[in-house]
Design a protein around this motif. Structure first.
Motif, PDB file in Angstrom:
ATOM      1  N   PHE A 114     -16.278   5.833 -26.565  1.00 32.73           N
ATOM      2  CA  PHE A 114     -17.077   6.944 -27.072  1.00 32.73           C
ATOM      3  C   PHE A 114     -17.985   6.561 -28.237  1.00 32.73           C
ATOM      4  CE2 PHE A 114     -13.583   8.932 -24.835  1.00 32.73           C
ATOM      5  CZ  PHE A 114     -14.261   9.877 -24.078  1.00 32.73           C
ATOM      6  N   GLY A 115     -17.749   5.436 -28.851  1.00 35.44           N
ATOM      7  CA  GLY A 115     -18.615   4.975 -29.930  1.00 35.44           C
ATOM      8  C   GLY A 115     -18.161   5.403 -31.311  1.00 35.44           C
ATOM      9  N   THR A 116     -17.987   6.705 -31.500  1.00 37.21           N
ATOM     10  CA  THR A 116     -17.572   7.202 -32.808  1.00 37.21           C
ATOM     11  C   THR A 116     -16.509   8.279 -32.617  1.00 37.21           C
ATOM     12  OG1 THR A 116     -19.173   9.027 -32.902  1.00 37.21           O
ATOM     13  CG2 THR A 116     -19.927   6.873 -33.745  1.00 37.21           C
ATOM     14  N   ARG A 117     -15.849   8.576 -33.705  1.00 36.56           N
ATOM     15  CA  ARG A 117     -14.839   9.646 -33.693  1.00 36.56           C
ATOM     16  C   ARG A 117     -15.480  10.978 -33.316  1.00 36.56           C
ATOM     17  NH1 ARG A 117     -14.195  13.264 -37.529  1.00 36.56           N
ATOM     18  NH2 ARG A 117     -12.297  14.476 -37.584  1.00 36.56           N
ATOM     19  N   ASP A 118     -16.657  11.254 -33.872  1.00 36.15           N
ATOM     20  CA  ASP A 118     -17.336  12.514 -33.576  1.00 36.15           C
ATOM     21  C   ASP A 118     -17.730  12.609 -32.102  1.00 36.15           C
ATOM     22  OD1 ASP A 118     -17.004  13.369 -36.145  1.00 36.15           O
ATOM     23  OD2 ASP A 118     -19.114  13.200 -36.717  1.00 36.15           O
ATOM     24  N   GLU A 119     -18.162  11.513 -31.516  1.00 35.56           N
ATOM     25  CA  GLU A 119     -18.503  11.532 -30.082  1.00 35.56           C
ATOM     26  C   GLU A 119     -17.259  11.801 -29.235  1.00 35.56           C
ATOM     27  OE1 GLU A 119     -21.334  11.627 -28.335  1.00 35.56           O
ATOM     28  OE2 GLU A 119     -22.304  11.757 -30.293  1.00 35.56           O
TER      29      GLU A 119
ATOM     30  N   ASN B 161     -21.855  23.126 -38.310  1.00 33.66           N
ATOM     31  CA  ASN B 161     -21.858  22.855 -36.872  1.00 33.66           C
ATOM     32  C   ASN B 161     -22.183  21.400 -36.562  1.00 33.66           C
ATOM     33  OD1 ASN B 161     -21.107  25.294 -35.619  1.00 33.66           O
ATOM     34  ND2 ASN B 161     -23.099  26.146 -36.144  1.00 33.66           N
ATOM     35  N   SER B 162     -21.633  20.496 -37.336  1.00 28.46           N
ATOM     36  CA  SER B 162     -21.966  19.089 -37.164  1.00 28.46           C
ATOM     37  C   SER B 162     -21.464  18.529 -35.830  1.00 28.46           C
ATOM     38  CB  SER B 162     -21.411  18.269 -38.323  1.00 28.46           C
ATOM     39  OG  SER B 162     -19.999  18.390 -38.379  1.00 28.46           O
ATOM     40  N   LEU B 163     -20.377  19.052 -35.326  1.00 31.57           N
ATOM     41  CA  LEU B 163     -19.873  18.535 -34.055  1.00 31.57           C
ATOM     42  C   LEU B 163     -20.649  19.084 -32.855  1.00 31.57           C
ATOM     43  CD1 LEU B 163     -15.985  18.494 -34.472  1.00 31.57           C
ATOM     44  CD2 LEU B 163     -17.534  16.554 -34.251  1.00 31.57           C
ATOM     45  N   TRP B 164     -21.113  20.330 -32.947  1.00 31.11           N
ATOM     46  CA  TRP B 164     -21.802  20.928 -31.809  1.00 31.11           C
ATOM     47  C   TRP B 164     -22.901  21.844 -32.318  1.00 31.11           C
ATOM     48  CZ3 TRP B 164     -18.684  22.448 -26.928  1.00 31.11           C
ATOM     49  CH2 TRP B 164     -19.548  22.791 -25.890  1.00 31.11           C
ATOM     50  N   PRO B 165     -24.033  21.257 -32.702  1.00 29.56           N
ATOM     51  CA  PRO B 165     -25.137  22.075 -33.197  1.00 29.56           C
ATOM     52  C   PRO B 165     -25.526  23.134 -32.158  1.00 29.56           C
ATOM     53  CG  PRO B 165     -25.574  19.754 -33.573  1.00 29.56           C
ATOM     54  CD  PRO B 165     -24.351  19.834 -32.695  1.00 29.56           C
TER      55      PRO B 165
END
Length: 150
Positions: free
Chosen positions: A6-11, A72-76
């Motif tokens: 996934f690349g990053t934790r947020d992804e 809303n950083s995870l899902w703008p």
């Protein structure tokens, strides 16, 4: 290993949230679909119970927390989408009621009563309020019937 894919934790978190949202839309969407030969207020009463039972509550809690995130950083754009996703389905069902009530009003009542239920766990009182609302848009609406309160 997961971060590799996934690349990053947020992804990774976004992928989990997208999948959970797909499951949420499928589950609640099935509850809100028009059932041929059934009054839509009966469908809504049945959907209400399904949305507020254990499985439905898990979706509600997860997405309420996401909706309440200020940045809303995870899902703008999630807050707007979490509202507009339901409107076409409600519009279709509510069009069977004469005169058709506002899908925005119905969604607002459902969301408000879900928040009340989450805060108080008073199923009897909130179910009675939902029954009253249904009867305000259709005098022949059934009473919300729940086998047992969770």
């Amino acid at each position: 290993m997961l971060l590799y894919h996934f690349g990053t934790r947020d992804e990774l978190l976004r992928a989990v949230l997208r999948r959970a949202r797909e499951m949420h839309l499928a589950s609640f969407g099935e509850l809100l679909r028009v059932v041929p030969g059934e009054r839509y207020t009966h469908t809504l009463a049945t959907a209400w119970v399904g949305m507020t039972e254990r499985e439905g509550q898990s979706f509600v809690r997860m997405f309420t927390q996401l909706r309440e995130q200020r940045e809303n950083s995870l899902w703008p754009g999630f807050r707007a989408r979490a509202t507009t996703d339901w409107l076409p389905l409600l519009t279709q069902g509510l069009s069977t009621i004469d005169p058709p009530p506002s899908e925005t009003l119905v969604l607002a009542v459902i969301r408000g009563l879900i928040m009340d239920l989450d805060a108080t766990a008073d199923f009897r009182r909130v179910d009675q309020a939902f029954t009253m609302f249904l009867r305000s848009i259709d005098p022949g609406a059934p009473e919300v019937s729940r086998p047992q309160h969770p």
